[in-house]
Design a protein around this motif. Structure first.
Motif, PDB file in Angstrom:
ATOM      1  N   LYS A 258      10.762  -0.623 -39.278  1.00  0.00           N
ATOM      2  CA  LYS A 258       9.303  -0.645 -39.206  1.00  0.00           C
ATOM      3  C   LYS A 258       8.759   0.658 -38.622  1.00  0.00           C
ATOM      4  N   GLU A 259       9.490   1.231 -37.651  1.00  0.00           N
ATOM      5  CA  GLU A 259       9.071   2.516 -37.076  1.00  0.00           C
ATOM      6  C   GLU A 259       9.228   3.649 -38.082  1.00  0.00           C
ATOM      7  N   THR A 262       6.086   3.411 -40.119  1.00  0.00           N
ATOM      8  CA  THR A 262       4.951   3.931 -39.348  1.00  0.00           C
ATOM      9  C   THR A 262       4.950   5.455 -39.337  1.00  0.00           C
ATOM     10  N   HIS A 265       3.908   6.922 -42.780  1.00  0.00           N
ATOM     11  CA  HIS A 265       2.469   6.829 -43.021  1.00  0.00           C
ATOM     12  C   HIS A 265       1.694   7.803 -42.130  1.00  0.00           C
ATOM     13  N   LYS A 266       2.234   8.085 -40.952  1.00  0.00           N
ATOM     14  CA  LYS A 266       1.601   9.070 -40.078  1.00  0.00           C
ATOM     15  C   LYS A 266       1.688  10.470 -40.685  1.00  0.00           C
ATOM     16  N   THR A 284       8.614   9.439 -35.694  1.00  0.00           N
ATOM     17  CA  THR A 284       8.462   8.449 -34.629  1.00  0.00           C
ATOM     18  C   THR A 284       9.288   8.830 -33.404  1.00  0.00           C
TER      19      THR A 284
END
Length: 325
Positions: A258-259, A262, A265-266, A284
């Motif tokens: 999941k990280e 994230t 998408h960042k 991340t």
């Protein structure tokens, strides 16, 4: 009102072949992420390699070294296990040299990658059951040995143990150093650990103060953790690395699937970089370590591959919700 767009002056070169365009990838300042975290961050865009990933370097170095030794000839068939990028890198180099290639994959291989391999004329062999000790990687490696024994004049390129793998990434770190001689931190995702150890070899040979950060997947066994189910290929492994020297790295950060999402998408939202899962992981990871990094420091994230191959997974909201919650 008329406006004129001023483009940067670039030096254009003529290359001898597609293979000679591998390497010397751009180093790009990640201005918005740098501003958010408070220190200078650059991305080494390995997705700019012609096959779309850092594995182009590994594939080229392994094959051309074996050709120079006489171990690979026009009558040789190459066999390798891959979760995606190494397969495409090998497919490109083998296609250029007219070398037959068989790639062993597992059910996690994405459809986009399989279509690319089909376009190159690669034979794909799929293992559908994970091994009890070693997961899908263990099963793939067992199948590789079976194929090498069955096929005439077949050899295993062995990205997991071939020393030409980390040797390829001595050059990766050399390029980073030539562009940023005072780089303080380099973040590298782990799988075979070829990139990680190649960078470490250059850092040690040049007596640099650069700190190397390994970014591993949660559920990977590379650093001795217990195996867990993972959904995003490209970093982490179900078996220990044959290259890893823990004394050569400064720290390790474990990142969940999941990280990874994230982080991807960042990168896309802030820097307009559509990158793969391991790039999200290093993004991340640097955020997790921001409290340890002095404000005046300079950091490099090795962004390993393009994001197009992850459109149906990382960049698909339904897939993320179904697999990761």
């Amino acid at each position: 009102m008329n406006s004129t767009l001023t483009l940067p002056i670039t030096n254009h070169s003529v290359y001898e072949s597609i293979l000679t365009t591998i390497g010397h990838t751009p180093l790009v300042k990640l201005k918005k992420i740098s501003a958010e975290l408070g220190f200078q961050i650059y991305g080494k865009l390995e997705m700019s390699n012609p096959g779309g990933s850092i594995k182009d370097r590994t594939s080229l170095n392994i094959i051309e070294e074996e050709i120079s030794k006489g171990n690979i000839t026009k009558n040789t068939t190459l066999v390798e296990s891959s979760s995606g990028n190494m397969a495409i890198g090998l497919a490109q180099v083998c296609s250029y040299h007219n070398i037959p290639l068989v790639i062993v994959v597992d059910p996690k291989a994405n459809k986009h990658t399989l279509k690319i391999l089909d376009a190159y004329g690669v034979k794909v062999d799929i293992v559908n059951k994970a091994s009890q000790n070693g997961g899908y990687l263990g099963a793939r490696l067992q199948r590789v040995q079976e194929l090498v024994a069955q096929l005439p004049n077949a050899i295993w390129t062995n990205q997991y143990g071939n020393k030409a793998n980390p040797k390829a990434h001595w050059q990766t770190m050399k390029e980073i150093y030539e562009d940023l001689p005072d780089v303080d931190y380099v973040f590298s995702a782990t799988s075979t650990c070829g990139t990680l150890m190649g960078c470490a070899d250059f850092i040690n040979s040049e007596h640099l103060n650069t700190k190397l950060i390994a970014v591993d997947a949660k559920g990977s066994v590379i650093f001795g953790d217990q195996p867990e189910e993972r959904h995003i290929p490209g970093h982490g492994a179900g078996l220990p690395s044959q290259f890893l020297d823990k004394n050569a790295i400064h720290d390790v950060v474990h990142i969940t699937d999941k990280e990874c999402v994230t982080g991807c998408h960042k990168l896309l939202k802030l820097e307009s970089i559509l990158a793969g899962g391991s790039s999200g992981a290093v993004t991340t990871a640097i955020e997790k370590l921001k409290h340890k990094i002095p404000k005046h420091n300079t950091c490099v994230l090795i962004l390993c591959d393009r994001g197009e191959r992850y459109i149906d997974t990382i960049y698909n909201k339904d897939w993320v919700a179904q697999k990761l919650g």
